[in-house]
Design an enzyme around this catalytic site. Structure first.
Site, mmCIF file in Angstrom:
data_model
loop_
_atom_site.group_PDB
_atom_site.id
_atom_site.type_symbol
_atom_site.label_atom_id
_atom_site.label_comp_id
_atom_site.label_asym_id
_atom_site.label_seq_id
_atom_site.Cartn_x
_atom_site.Cartn_y
_atom_site.Cartn_z
ATOM 1 N N HIS A 1 21.232 -8.964 19.835
ATOM 2 C CA HIS A 1 22.575 -8.847 20.130
ATOM 3 C C HIS A 1 22.931 -10.156 20.979
ATOM 4 O O HIS A 1 22.430 -10.171 21.900
ATOM 5 C CB HIS A 1 22.963 -7.668 20.363
ATOM 6 C CG HIS A 1 24.633 -7.495 20.331
ATOM 7 N ND1 HIS A 1 25.534 -8.259 21.172
ATOM 8 C CD2 HIS A 1 25.422 -6.900 19.229
ATOM 9 C CE1 HIS A 1 26.606 -7.689 20.718
ATOM 10 N NE2 HIS A 1 26.710 -6.952 19.436
ATOM 11 N N ASP B 1 23.540 -1.429 14.041
ATOM 12 C CA ASP B 1 23.201 -1.667 12.670
ATOM 13 C C ASP B 1 21.559 -0.778 12.250
ATOM 14 O O ASP B 1 21.558 -0.622 11.083
ATOM 15 C CB ASP B 1 23.275 -2.909 12.167
ATOM 16 C CG ASP B 1 24.566 -3.421 12.091
ATOM 17 O OD1 ASP B 1 25.074 -4.530 12.590
ATOM 18 O OD2 ASP B 1 25.526 -2.771 11.366
#
Ligand code: SDX
Length: 436
Positions: free
Chosen positions: A312, A370
């Site tokens: 991320h 996710d």
């Protein structure tokens, strides 16, 4: 509510010259201070260079705050863990859009305003017929949401607060209907109309799963799981799709066009398309015994293989949403009576191995939102192709809230980044006869 405060300055000096600039250092309520570079070109004749905007604040916002090192996510100051535990998605929509948790009357009115905008113009149904049945539902969602501007042009004056609010309610309420119809269209099944007696999450599940031939009862377990998934995906600072919405909004484009642009940006596998890519990755790995070979492939730069659902730009520690999603995974599977889910077992093993591998530890790669969401959605009977669509349904409130904040911010200007040019120097045209 706090605003930007001056916290000193940053002096920039050009080597080899006596020129320097004093840039204001600005602080917000929480987080990293920023150097205000708006006078840099004027004072020093230079721009800044930051491909991917990894170190650049594009705006001031009061909506969401992330502390990537501490794994903190706040919606209007409220920790995501508390909202996930105690709130529901429609209340979170009010919070993100209006800045505060409503009282009972305010919540009832907001819920009613959303509920009574869920139907779409009957002629909008015809847009679906222009798509192939096997079209990816994100392509359909993007197209039909963009087409909303052709139907709801009665309230498109973005400088009128009431018209902004009507457009917001239309999008929050109608995107699930359009999303569910994109799924039904792919199945060749009749569209199911929204029902005002159901909650937002239950109504969405009903439109996804019901058929006219028999009654469909929404399972409370699935309703709760869907509501949680919507809360966790609702907003996330200036991510790629939200930045896309803001850039489109900065030109004065109508909100339907801006949200369609956000849907398009979200679709990418590096962003919202990752949940679909995680399931594909787990299917390709096939069995836990193949994980070490897959990890080696990921570490081989030439393979260009990524560990989808990991990494991320902001979280350099755990993604709090992934933690909540993982807990929900366990409880949803248990409540659904799924005692053996090979994909979940493989995902847990993949996470265990990755988190002990120096390659991932050194790069601070942890599971993101996710990584586990797809496993819950699969257990809920949602097809992989609809995973990013569901992300878009949830993120619509974030996009709309950020768009409203942009329009209502008098300091905002049209977004127009600069560049550093490394192309050909000035040269004269040569007619084709003279080229050789
Ligand atoms: C979302 O921004 C948001 O807030 C997004 C989001 C939201 O709610 O809106 O949180 C939703 O998009 C989550 C992210 C979903 N995407 C994926 O899971 C796809 C896999 N992840 C990567 O593509 C990547 O981690 C990104 C795109 C998420 C972040 O990329 P960055 O910040 O540009 O990081 P990077 O590419 O600079 O990576 C740093 C290093 C590189 O290695 P080196 O060049 O230093 O050797 O880490 C490596 C990268 O190659 N790396 C990975 C990796 N992610 C980064 N290596 C293997 N697998 C990965 N997943």
């Amino acid at each position: 509510m706090a605003s930007l405060t001056r916290a000193g300055s940053v002096t920039v000096t050009l080597d080899g010259s006596n020129k320097s600039a004093s840039l204001p250092l600005l602080e917000g309520t929480l987080g990293t201070p920023v150097a205000d570079i708006r006078k840099l070109y004027n004072d020093l004749g230079i721009f800044t260079f930051d491909p991917g905007y990894g170190e650049t604040a594009s705006c001031e916002s009061k909506i969401t705050y992330i502390d990537g090192d501490a794994g903190v996510l706040l919606y209007r100051g409220y920790p995501i863990e508390q909202l996930a535990e105690q709130s529901d998605f429609v209340e979170v929509c009010h919070l993100l859009m209006n800045g505060d948790l409503p009282d009972a009357a305010g919540l009832a009115k907001f819920r009613k305003d959303v509920t009574y905008h869920t139907m779409v113009h009957e002629q909008l149904r015809r847009f679906f017929d222009g798509f192939r049945r096997d079209a990816h539902p994100m392509a359909v969602l993007c197209g039909v949401v963009g087409a909303m501007a052709a139907f709801y042009h009665d309230n498109l004056d973005i400088n009128d607060a009431r018209q902004r609010e009507i457009a917001a309610f239309r999008l929050i309420a109608k995107v699930p209907t359009i999303a569910a119809w994109a799924y039904k269209y792919s199945l060749g099944q009749p569209f199911i109309y929204p029902r005002n007696d159901l909650s937002y999450a239950a109504n969405f599940l009903h439109m996804l799963n019901a058929v006219p031939a028999e009654e469909y009862k929404v399972s409370p377990t699935l309703e709760k799981a869907m509501d949680l998934i919507l809360i966790l995906h609702a907003d996330h600072e200036q991510n790629a799709s939200t930045s896309t919405v803001r850039l489109a909004g900065s030109t004065g484009a109508n909100p339907f066009a801006c949200i369609a642009a956000g849907i398009a940006a979200l679709w990418g596998p590096a962003h919202g398309g990752a949940n679909e890519a995680v399931l594909k990755m787990l299917a390709e790995i096939g069995d836990a015994k193949n994980i070490p070979a897959f990890i080696s492939e990921v570490k081989d730069k030439n393979s260009h293989t990524k560990l989808m659902g990991f990494g991320h730009r902001v979280y350099k520690n755990f993604d709090p949403r992934a933690k909540i999603m993982k807990q929900a995974c366990d409880s949803v599977l248990k409540e659904l009576g799924v005692t053996h889910e090979p994909l979940l077992e493989m995902a847990v093993e993949l996470e265990r191995i990755a988190l002990t591998d120096e390659y991932f530890v050194q790069r601070k790669l942890y599971p993101n939102v996710d990584f586990y969401s797809g496993i819950i959605l699969k257990a809920m009977g949602i097809p992989t192709s609809m995973f990013t669509v569901i992300f878009a349904v949830a993120r619509t409130i974030g996009w709309i809230s950020q768009w409203k904040e942009l329009i209502e911010d008098s300091s905002q200007r049209i977004g127009r980044p600069r560049q550093i040019y490394t192309g050909a120097d000035k040269r004269d045209y040569v007619p084709v006869a003279g080229r050789g």
